[in-house]
Design an enzyme around this catalytic site. Sequence first.
Site, PDB file in Angstrom:
ATOM      1  N   HIS A   1       0.821  -1.220   0.000  1.00  0.00           N
ATOM      2  CA  HIS A   1       0.000   0.000   0.000  1.00  0.00           C
ATOM      3  C   HIS A   1       0.854   1.268   0.000  1.00  0.00           C
ATOM      4  O   HIS A   1       0.380   2.325  -0.399  1.00  0.00           O
ATOM      5  CB  HIS A   1      -1.040  -0.014   1.132  1.00  0.00           C
ATOM      6  CG  HIS A   1      -0.548   0.427   2.473  1.00  0.00           C
ATOM      7  ND1 HIS A   1      -0.202  -0.447   3.477  1.00  0.00           N
ATOM      8  CD2 HIS A   1      -0.347   1.668   2.987  1.00  0.00           C
ATOM      9  CE1 HIS A   1       0.177   0.247   4.538  1.00  0.00           C
ATOM     10  NE2 HIS A   1       0.101   1.524   4.268  1.00  0.00           N
TER      11      HIS A   1
ATOM     12  N   ASP B   1      -0.218  -7.551   1.898  1.00  0.00           N
ATOM     13  CA  ASP B   1       0.298  -6.168   1.760  1.00  0.00           C
ATOM     14  C   ASP B   1       1.840  -6.158   1.775  1.00  0.00           C
ATOM     15  O   ASP B   1       2.460  -5.810   2.784  1.00  0.00           O
ATOM     16  CB  ASP B   1      -0.276  -5.325   2.898  1.00  0.00           C
ATOM     17  CG  ASP B   1      -0.017  -3.842   2.742  1.00  0.00           C
ATOM     18  OD1 ASP B   1       0.456  -3.422   1.665  1.00  0.00           O
ATOM     19  OD2 ASP B   1      -0.297  -3.094   3.708  1.00  0.00           O
TER      20      ASP B   1
ATOM     21  N   SER C   1       4.224   2.366   8.144  1.00  0.00           N
ATOM     22  CA  SER C   1       3.862   1.287   7.222  1.00  0.00           C
ATOM     23  C   SER C   1       5.053   0.771   6.439  1.00  0.00           C
ATOM     24  O   SER C   1       5.919   1.545   6.018  1.00  0.00           O
ATOM     25  CB  SER C   1       2.803   1.759   6.231  1.00  0.00           C
ATOM     26  OG  SER C   1       1.539   1.663   6.814  1.00  0.00           O
ATOM     27  N   GLY C   2       5.070  -0.522   6.245  1.00  0.00           N
ATOM     28  CA  GLY C   2       6.154  -1.153   5.491  1.00  0.00           C
ATOM     29  C   GLY C   2       7.349  -1.483   6.346  1.00  0.00           C
ATOM     30  O   GLY C   2       8.219  -2.237   5.938  1.00  0.00           O
TER      31      GLY C   2
HETATM   32  N1  ARG Z   1      -1.456   2.477   7.338  1.00  0.00           N
HETATM   33  C1  ARG Z   1      -0.450   3.094   8.129  1.00  0.00           C
HETATM   34  C2  ARG Z   1       0.660   3.618   7.241  1.00  0.00           C
HETATM   35  O1  ARG Z   1       0.470   3.666   6.041  1.00  0.00           O
HETATM   36  C3  ARG Z   1       0.063   2.171   9.196  1.00  0.00           C
HETATM   37  C4  ARG Z   1      -0.917   2.111  10.291  1.00  0.00           C
HETATM   38  C5  ARG Z   1      -0.533   1.181  11.356  1.00  0.00           C
HETATM   39  N2  ARG Z   1      -1.447   1.404  12.416  1.00  0.00           N
HETATM   40  C6  ARG Z   1      -1.402   0.778  13.587  1.00  0.00           C
HETATM   41  N3  ARG Z   1      -2.263   1.125  14.483  1.00  0.00           N
HETATM   42  N4  ARG Z   1      -0.520  -0.173  13.830  1.00  0.00           N
HETATM   43  O2  ARG Z   1       1.647   4.139   7.713  1.00  0.00           O
END
Ligand code: ARG
Length: 273
Positions: free
Chosen positions: A83, A136, A234-235
């Site tokens: 993503h 993902d 993320s990632g």
């Molecule tokens: N979707 C978020 C990003 O793109 C990561 C979110 C992770 N959230 C969590 N509560 N662990 O950075």
Amino acid sequence: MRRPISRKRTAAMAAIVATAFLPLSTPAPAAADSVVVGGQPVRASDSPWAVALSSRDRFGGTRAGQFCGGVVVAPTKVVTAAHCLGPTVLGTDVKELSDLKVIAGRTELRETGGREIPVSAAWISPQYDADTQAGDLAVLTLASALPRSYVIEAARSGDPAYRPGTNAAVYGWGDTTGGGSYAYGLRAADVRVLADHVCARAYPAGAGGGGYLPATMLCAGVAEGGRDACQGDSGGPLVARGRLIGLVSWGSGCGEPGSPGVYTRVSAVLPAL
Ligand code: ARG
């Protein structure tokens, strides 16, 4: 993904996912000092496999263009979340990004240490589903190799590191509060791997999909909340027993009790390299 998110728990997972993946309207300059909710500062030299994805074109130079995390799994291979390379994070197709780089060996985004290596190719897992966040994971190929010492071993299926209750740590330069306070320094938070039934109870399948999918996800957290990944992480890596078990993927809010972080189950999605 570098944008503030609502900290309120929403009812349907579809709504949660929509909240977490709203498009970036502007390549916002970053804010205060912080990363990973409830974590502590760590040094890149002690966790060299934790790297930042950067595009100054899209995200500005204040924080070296950091917008997601990544993990070095071979000298020229970095895994990240699929993503992170999608239009909702980038505001464009990854192919249009001319300055996508991996920043390795740099703890502090305002400093110049370590290396910035251009990305020469991006592979998105065919298991990735942007609607449900299944699978993902993406693999970036680096234009030049990092030292072997940067590489972390990825866990395979059946690895005891996936057992519920295992201590794990999540690393990143993301939001430290859930309110849009993006960190300048690398941070890590200690969490525990949770059982699939706990994750499924936290994130039941909703009408629009988006619930916990154990085949390609795992979840981790602490019962009392307060320690978690957040936007911008993320990632990045979830590490247990010295091996990579997960990639930061999604969650409802950040660090809220009863809403653990959801991670890509690396053993189920990463191909043999
Ligand atoms: N979707 C978020 C990003 O793109 C990561 C979110 C992770 N959230 C969590 N509560 N662990 O950075």
